[in-house]
Design an enzyme around this catalytic site. Structure first.
Site, short mmCIF file in Angstrom:
data_model
loop_
_atom_site.label_atom_id
_atom_site.label_comp_id
_atom_site.label_asym_id
_atom_site.label_seq_id
_atom_site.Cartn_x
_atom_site.Cartn_y
_atom_site.Cartn_z
CD GLU A 97 -5.66 3.32 -0.91
OE1 GLU A 97 -5.40 2.60 0.07
OE2 GLU A 97 -5.98 4.51 -0.81
CE LYS B 86 -3.51 2.31 2.87
NZ LYS B 86 -4.36 2.85 1.82
CB THR C 201 -3.46 7.09 2.40
OG1 THR C 201 -4.69 7.08 3.13
CG2 THR C 201 -2.72 8.40 2.67
#
Length: 104
Positions: free
Chosen positions: A74, A21, A24
């Site tokens: 993500e 990931k 954000t």
């Protein structure tokens, strides 16, 4: 110890630590970060520190502009990503993509 600069839901911790990931998506309240910022990261649920990240870039985006590439960054599917964002920020349309890497 100083408070964490940013928090993530605990379910994202392993993906962040593994480098799966790398972005954000946040609302305006967290749009003040800028490239080069070094942020202490905590879990949303208990604010427990778990890593430090470096912000690489921050760019505005709308829900409709999200792509498969964002979902890949993500580490979830695009539909799931949109649903997660709608759940966290109901009624919001404008967001900010914060691109980051682990800071070691």
């Amino acid at each position: 110890m100083k408070p964490n600069d940013i928090t993530f839901y605990q379910r994202f911790e392993a993906d962040i630590l593994a480098g799966r990931k790398t972005i954000t998506i946040r609302d305006k309240s967290e749009s003040h970060f800028k490239a080069g910022d070094i942020l202490l990261v905590g879990r949303f649920e208990d604010n427990q520190y778990f890593c430090t990240i470096e912000v690489l870039s921050v760019s505005p985006i709308t829900l409709d502009e999200l792509t498969e590439q964002h979902a890949k960054q993500e580490n979830i599917g695009l539909d799931e990503l949109k649903n997660v964002i709608r759940g966290i920020y109901p009624g919001e349309e404008r967001f900010y993509v914060i691109n980051f890497r682990l800071y070691v």
